[in-house]
Design an enzyme around this catalytic site. Structure first.
Site, PDB file in Angstrom:
ATOM      1  N   HIS A   5      14.182  16.434  -8.569  1.00 35.82           N
ATOM      2  CA  HIS A   5      13.834  15.190  -9.266  1.00 35.82           C
ATOM      3  C   HIS A   5      13.938  14.022  -8.293  1.00 35.82           C
ATOM      4  O   HIS A   5      14.650  14.104  -7.300  1.00 35.82           O
ATOM      5  CB  HIS A   5      14.857  14.883 -10.372  1.00 35.82           C
ATOM      6  N   TYR A   6      13.307  12.912  -8.634  1.00 38.04           N
ATOM      7  CA  TYR A   6      13.733  11.654  -8.040  1.00 38.04           C
ATOM      8  C   TYR A   6      14.455  10.864  -9.112  1.00 38.04           C
ATOM      9  O   TYR A   6      14.222  11.050 -10.308  1.00 38.04           O
ATOM     10  CB  TYR A   6      12.603  10.858  -7.394  1.00 38.04           C
ATOM     11  N   THR A   7      15.340   9.959  -8.671  1.00 37.26           N
ATOM     12  CA  THR A   7      16.126   9.206  -9.640  1.00 37.26           C
ATOM     13  C   THR A   7      15.264   8.155 -10.360  1.00 37.26           C
ATOM     14  O   THR A   7      15.525   7.844 -11.520  1.00 37.26           O
ATOM     15  CB  THR A   7      17.316   8.511  -8.954  1.00 37.26           C
ATOM     16  N   GLU A  70      18.976  15.665  -8.062  1.00 31.68           N
ATOM     17  CA  GLU A  70      18.384  14.325  -8.154  1.00 31.68           C
ATOM     18  C   GLU A  70      18.348  13.724  -6.748  1.00 31.68           C
ATOM     19  O   GLU A  70      19.381  13.620  -6.079  1.00 31.68           O
ATOM     20  CB  GLU A  70      19.219  13.415  -9.066  1.00 31.68           C
ATOM     21  N   HIS A 112      10.237  18.568 -11.241  1.00 34.91           N
ATOM     22  CA  HIS A 112      10.339  18.271 -12.674  1.00 34.91           C
ATOM     23  C   HIS A 112       8.940  18.217 -13.301  1.00 34.91           C
ATOM     24  O   HIS A 112       8.723  18.666 -14.419  1.00 34.91           O
ATOM     25  CB  HIS A 112      11.083  16.943 -12.861  1.00 34.91           C
ATOM     26  N   ASP A 122       8.020  13.269 -11.467  1.00 38.00           N
ATOM     27  CA  ASP A 122       8.902  13.384 -10.300  1.00 38.00           C
ATOM     28  C   ASP A 122       8.997  14.845  -9.815  1.00 38.00           C
ATOM     29  O   ASP A 122       8.793  15.761 -10.602  1.00 38.00           O
ATOM     30  CB  ASP A 122      10.306  12.815 -10.625  1.00 38.00           C
TER      31      ASP A 122
HETATM   32 ZN   LIG Z   1      13.303  14.424 -13.291  1.00 41.46          ZN
END
Ligand SMILES: [Zn+2]
Length: 225
Positions: A5-7, A70, A112, A122
């Protein structure tokens, strides 16, 4: 599985605060900062809440069978910034370690957006999946070059569409094979391009997209399960 994921938040501090806030009902096993620091937030044997409503290869409870990572990156808040080199090096190190301990298959390292294509984008098309693949992490083929030819797009119907949907589904994407390039098929096409053909993410299955998918499924079928 490992889900990246990215935050998508304005700062590292804001992301860490949110991931520690019980009322936010969101968590991940690890956070990787821009400088490459790896912070463990949840024990690996515990179920973190990072995937949400999602699907891969028919499995709809991804949180129960995955490690969530993340990666600190503002995403759309800062016009999708590049991922710094030390951060990607840390992601590679962390993934390599987790993969070795759980014998995770290369094709079970996903974004994600792959598992929730209608809700999530993301880690985004800036995420260097090809760079990870060069380090032996994940499943990837070189994107096929752009070329003229039949492009499948929203609203089209027919056997070509069904075949395209079948290939996406056989790779793992959650979609209905109905021969209609519907909204879900378009969302999955965006997700596929973000991961596997990032030079143009437009939701249109052009020749390059279809050929990349073909090469990817072929590579998967050549693997020893
Ligand atoms: Zn995510």
């Amino acid at each position: 599985m490992i889900i990246l994921h990215y935050t998508g938040m304005e700062s590292e501090a804001a992301a860490l605060t949110r991931l520690q806030d019980a009322t936010a009902q969101v968590s991940a096993h690890y956070v990787v900062t821009e400088s490459g620091q790896i912070i463990q937030m949840v024990a690996e044997e515990k179920r973190a809440w990072h995937a949400g409503k999602s699907c891969w290869q028919g499995c709809e409870d991804i949180n129960s069978c995955s490690i969530g990572i993340e990666i600190v990156n503002a995403g759309p808040l800062a016009d999708f910034p590049d991922y710094p080199e030390p951060q990607i090096a840390a992601v590679i190190l962390l993934c390599r370690n987790i993969i070795a301990r759980y014998q995770i298959k290369p094709w079970h390292l996903l974004g994600h957006s792959d598992i929730a294509p209608q809700r999530k984008i993301d880690p985004g098309e800036k995420f260097p999946w090809g760079h990870l693949a060069e380090a032996g992490i994940g499943h990837y083929v070189e994107p096929a070059p752009m070329m003229a030819g039949l492009a499948l797009s929203f609203g089209m119907q027919g056997a070509e569409i069904a075949l395209y949907q079948e290939k996406l589904a056989s790779y793992g994407y959650g979609l209905v094979i109905n021969g209609e390039f519907d909204e879900l098929t378009r969302a999955v096409t965006y997700a596929f391009q973000r991961h596997f053909r990032p030079s143009l993410v437009d939701g249109i299955a052009d020749v390059s997209t279809c050929q990349t998918l073909q090469n990817l499924t072929y590579a998967l079928n050549c693997e020893d399960f």
